[in-house]
Motif scaffolding. Structure first.
Motif, PDB file in Angstrom:
ATOM      1  N   PHE A  49       5.355 -43.687  18.996  1.00 26.59           N
ATOM      2  CA  PHE A  49       4.260 -44.651  19.151  1.00 26.59           C
ATOM      3  C   PHE A  49       4.229 -45.313  20.524  1.00 26.59           C
ATOM      4  CE2 PHE A  49       4.609 -44.331  14.541  1.00 26.59           C
ATOM      5  CZ  PHE A  49       3.268 -44.259  14.179  1.00 26.59           C
ATOM      6  N   ALA A  50       5.140 -44.932  21.407  1.00 19.28           N
ATOM      7  CA  ALA A  50       5.163 -45.542  22.735  1.00 19.28           C
ATOM      8  C   ALA A  50       3.889 -45.218  23.507  1.00 19.28           C
ATOM      9  CB  ALA A  50       6.389 -45.069  23.517  1.00 19.28           C
ATOM     10  N   GLN A  51       3.346 -44.024  23.268  1.00  9.77           N
ATOM     11  CA  GLN A  51       2.080 -43.610  23.890  1.00  9.77           C
ATOM     12  C   GLN A  51       1.209 -43.003  22.803  1.00  9.77           C
ATOM     13  OE1 GLN A  51       2.794 -41.763  27.984  1.00  9.77           O
ATOM     14  NE2 GLN A  51       4.824 -41.584  27.060  1.00  9.77           N
ATOM     15  N   ARG A  52       0.467 -43.842  22.120  1.00 15.65           N
ATOM     16  CA  ARG A  52      -0.230 -43.464  20.893  1.00 15.65           C
ATOM     17  C   ARG A  52      -1.218 -42.319  21.071  1.00 15.65           C
ATOM     18  NH1 ARG A  52      -0.198 -47.421  16.497  1.00 15.65           N
ATOM     19  NH2 ARG A  52      -1.952 -46.216  15.682  1.00 15.65           N
ATOM     20  N   ARG A  53      -1.814 -42.203  22.243  1.00 16.40           N
ATOM     21  CA  ARG A  53      -2.874 -41.210  22.425  1.00 16.40           C
ATOM     22  C   ARG A  53      -2.332 -39.800  22.636  1.00 16.40           C
ATOM     23  NH1 ARG A  53      -7.803 -43.596  23.440  1.00 16.40           N
ATOM     24  NH2 ARG A  53      -8.573 -41.711  24.466  1.00 16.40           N
ATOM     25  N   LYS A  54      -1.019 -39.700  22.842  1.00 15.28           N
ATOM     26  CA  LYS A  54      -0.426 -38.389  23.091  1.00 15.28           C
ATOM     27  C   LYS A  54      -0.087 -37.668  21.794  1.00 15.28           C
ATOM     28  CE  LYS A  54       1.511 -39.003  27.695  1.00 15.28           C
ATOM     29  NZ  LYS A  54       2.705 -38.730  28.534  1.00 15.28           N
ATOM     30  N   THR A  55      -0.085 -36.357  21.868  1.00 18.97           N
ATOM     31  CA  THR A  55       0.383 -35.565  20.727  1.00 18.97           C
ATOM     32  C   THR A  55       1.884 -35.767  20.593  1.00 18.97           C
ATOM     33  OG1 THR A  55       0.874 -33.602  22.056  1.00 18.97           O
ATOM     34  CG2 THR A  55      -1.379 -33.829  21.184  1.00 18.97           C
ATOM     35  N   MET A  56       2.414 -35.412  19.438  1.00 18.49           N
ATOM     36  CA  MET A  56       3.845 -35.581  19.234  1.00 18.49           C
ATOM     37  C   MET A  56       4.653 -34.727  20.209  1.00 18.49           C
ATOM     38  SD  MET A  56       4.694 -37.816  16.922  1.00 18.49           S
ATOM     39  CE  MET A  56       6.214 -37.339  16.099  1.00 18.49           C
ATOM     40  N   ARG A  57       4.153 -33.565  20.557  1.00 21.60           N
ATOM     41  CA  ARG A  57       4.868 -32.713  21.509  1.00 21.60           C
ATOM     42  C   ARG A  57       5.080 -33.446  22.830  1.00 21.60           C
ATOM     43  NH1 ARG A  57       4.359 -29.014  25.686  1.00 21.60           N
ATOM     44  NH2 ARG A  57       5.526 -27.045  25.434  1.00 21.60           N
ATOM     45  N   SER A  58       4.041 -34.136  23.303  1.00 21.44           N
ATOM     46  CA  SER A  58       4.130 -34.866  24.566  1.00 21.44           C
ATOM     47  C   SER A  58       4.869 -36.188  24.408  1.00 21.44           C
ATOM     48  CB  SER A  58       2.726 -35.123  25.117  1.00 21.44           C
ATOM     49  OG  SER A  58       2.064 -33.912  25.399  1.00 21.44           O
ATOM     50  N   ALA A  59       4.558 -36.913  23.332  1.00 23.28           N
ATOM     51  CA  ALA A  59       5.149 -38.230  23.132  1.00 23.28           C
ATOM     52  C   ALA A  59       6.669 -38.167  22.970  1.00 23.28           C
ATOM     53  CB  ALA A  59       4.530 -38.907  21.903  1.00 23.28           C
ATOM     54  N   LEU A  60       7.166 -37.077  22.391  1.00 18.84           N
ATOM     55  CA  LEU A  60       8.600 -36.959  22.118  1.00 18.84           C
ATOM     56  C   LEU A  60       9.359 -36.180  23.190  1.00 18.84           C
ATOM     57  CD1 LEU A  60       8.622 -36.286  18.264  1.00 18.84           C
ATOM     58  CD2 LEU A  60       8.822 -38.463  19.484  1.00 18.84           C
ATOM     59  N   ALA A  61       8.674 -35.843  24.285  1.00 14.19           N
ATOM     60  CA  ALA A  61       9.332 -35.063  25.339  1.00 14.19           C
ATOM     61  C   ALA A  61      10.539 -35.802  25.902  1.00 14.19           C
ATOM     62  CB  ALA A  61       8.342 -34.736  26.446  1.00 14.19           C
ATOM     63  N   GLY A  62      10.401 -37.087  26.149  1.00 10.73           N
ATOM     64  CA  GLY A  62      11.516 -37.874  26.674  1.00 10.73           C
ATOM     65  C   GLY A  62      12.650 -37.987  25.682  1.00 10.73           C
ATOM     66  N   TRP A  63      12.299 -38.220  24.429  1.00 11.58           N
ATOM     67  CA  TRP A  63      13.314 -38.344  23.363  1.00 11.58           C
ATOM     68  C   TRP A  63      14.075 -37.034  23.178  1.00 11.58           C
ATOM     69  CZ3 TRP A  63      12.752 -35.510  18.692  1.00 11.58           C
ATOM     70  CH2 TRP A  63      13.746 -35.765  17.733  1.00 11.58           C
ATOM     71  N   ALA A  64      13.376 -35.912  23.213  1.00  7.37           N
ATOM     72  CA  ALA A  64      14.004 -34.618  22.953  1.00  7.37           C
ATOM     73  C   ALA A  64      14.621 -33.988  24.200  1.00  7.37           C
ATOM     74  CB  ALA A  64      12.977 -33.659  22.356  1.00  7.37           C
ATOM     75  N   GLY A  65      14.194 -34.452  25.374  1.00  5.89           N
ATOM     76  CA  GLY A  65      14.706 -33.869  26.612  1.00  5.89           C
ATOM     77  C   GLY A  65      13.701 -33.010  27.336  1.00  5.89           C
ATOM     78  N   SER A  66      12.709 -32.543  26.606  1.00  3.59           N
ATOM     79  CA  SER A  66      11.623 -31.763  27.195  1.00  3.59           C
ATOM     80  C   SER A  66      10.538 -31.572  26.150  1.00  3.59           C
ATOM     81  CB  SER A  66      12.112 -30.398  27.680  1.00  3.59           C
ATOM     82  OG  SER A  66      12.428 -29.568  26.570  1.00  3.59           O
ATOM     83  N   ALA A  67       9.341 -31.241  26.607  1.00  5.31           N
ATOM     84  CA  ALA A  67       8.246 -30.990  25.673  1.00  5.31           C
ATOM     85  C   ALA A  67       8.530 -29.766  24.820  1.00  5.31           C
ATOM     86  CB  ALA A  67       6.934 -30.826  26.436  1.00  5.31           C
ATOM     87  N   ALA A  68       9.152 -28.760  25.424  1.00  7.66           N
ATOM     88  CA  ALA A  68       9.464 -27.541  24.675  1.00  7.66           C
ATOM     89  C   ALA A  68      10.474 -27.825  23.559  1.00  7.66           C
ATOM     90  CB  ALA A  68      10.012 -26.469  25.629  1.00  7.66           C
ATOM     91  N   GLU A  69      11.485 -28.645  23.875  1.00  7.03           N
ATOM     92  CA  GLU A  69      12.483 -28.990  22.849  1.00  7.03           C
ATOM     93  C   GLU A  69      11.854 -29.854  21.764  1.00  7.03           C
ATOM     94  OE1 GLU A  69      16.193 -29.636  20.774  1.00  7.03           O
ATOM     95  OE2 GLU A  69      15.202 -28.009  21.869  1.00  7.03           O
TER      96      GLU A  69
END
Length: 305
Positions: free
Chosen positions: A251-271
């Protein structure tokens, strides 16, 4: 407590002085007298708005569903309005009050207005955001409180996490916050508070309270929220922290898809995409479409090599 004017049907039309002798309640005159005696000027910093309507506190107690076997945790008791109403119903009240002047006066107020219940009352002078179960004289079964509006959500989540014996909560918060806490997936106001509260239990709106039952009268509307604890998810703090980290990132960036929003959390968009697919979640979905179950599953997916 804060909110809208008390409605007919919230409780009887008894005045504070008409209440039973074992649990007389505070009215406007008593609230003002106590404040004058203590030299108390309600502060915005501590979120102090003192309820002065007896029918309102009766309604809160009735709506909370607490009974004779409950040990109730009350946060921010202030001058004791809700405290006295609770003492007329429950086994014991443990009040957590950050203001040392108010905390010191509460036992005397209970002794004066509910003399037969003094032994059933404890006050802990502390910040509710730092309180743990071990700091309390007994294990509470219910939380009933008019939470300081500026810290309502973190206090609620903290207490649900630190006091696992709490089976139910009925709290008064700012109306907008109440709506957010009770919101379901898919709505515009569904977000971090909604999901995290649902990790602990079923969350529902439980009514509104009017501004004119408080002194000073707040500038915002107020609402009641009920949380009924469930045991669906782990109480392990480490497990919960992992789930909450995913929720925060989503929810840090609500307008983004989960793939993009979680890129930082996961380490990359692909992960992020790999983990989402492993959890059975569409990587193109947005966070507001997901329920707690989704976030719990996602947090359990191990990181890739």
């Amino acid at each position: 407590m804060r909110g809208r004017p008390a409605r007919r049907g919230w409780g009887s039309d008894l005045t504070a002085d008409d209440a039973p002798a074992h649990s007389r309640l505070l009215g406007p005159a008593q609230i003002r007298a106590l404040a004058t005696e203590l030299g108390v000027r309600p502060t915005k910093t501590l979120g102090q708005n003192f309820v002065h309507d007896a029918n309102t506190v009766r309604r809160i107690v009735a709506g909370s569903g607490v009974g004779a076997d409950d040990i109730v945790l009350e946060v921010g008791p202030g001058l004791g309005s809700l405290t006295l109403a609770l003492l007329g119903t429950v086994s014991r009240v443990i009040a957590v009050e950050i203001d040392p002047v108010l905390a010191a006066r509460l036992p005397a107020t209970v002794a004066e207005y509910a003399p037969t219940r003094s032994a059933a009352f404890d006050v802990v002078t502390a910040d509710a955001m730092t309180v743990r179960a071990d700091d309390l004289p007994a294990a509470p079964t219910a939380l009933v409180a008019n939470l300081p509006y500026n810290v309502a959500v973190p206090v609620l989540l903290h207490l649900l996490a630190r006091c696992p014996t709490l089976q139910t909560a009925l709290v008064m918060v700012q109306a907008e916050v109440a709506d957010r806490l009770a919101a379901g997936p898919g709505g515009r106001i569904y977000g971090v508070p909604s999901v995290k509260a649902r990790y602990f239990g079923e969350v529902s709106r439980a009514g509104a309270v009017g501004r004119n039952v408080f002194w000073p009268e707040p500038k915002v509307e107020s609402g009641l929220v009920r949380v009924q604890r469930h045991s669906r998810y782990s109480d392990d703090p480490e497990v919960r922290a992992k789930v909450f980290a995913v929720i925060d990132a989503a929810f840090a960036q609500r307008r983004k898809t989960m793939r993009s929003a979680l890129a930082g959390w996961a380490g990359s968009a692909a992960e992020a995409e790999r983990r989402l697919r492993a959890a059975g979640i569409d990587p193109q979905i947005r966070g507001e479409k997901l329920d707690v179950d989704d976030f719990v599953r996602l947090a359990q997916v191990p990181a890739g090599d």
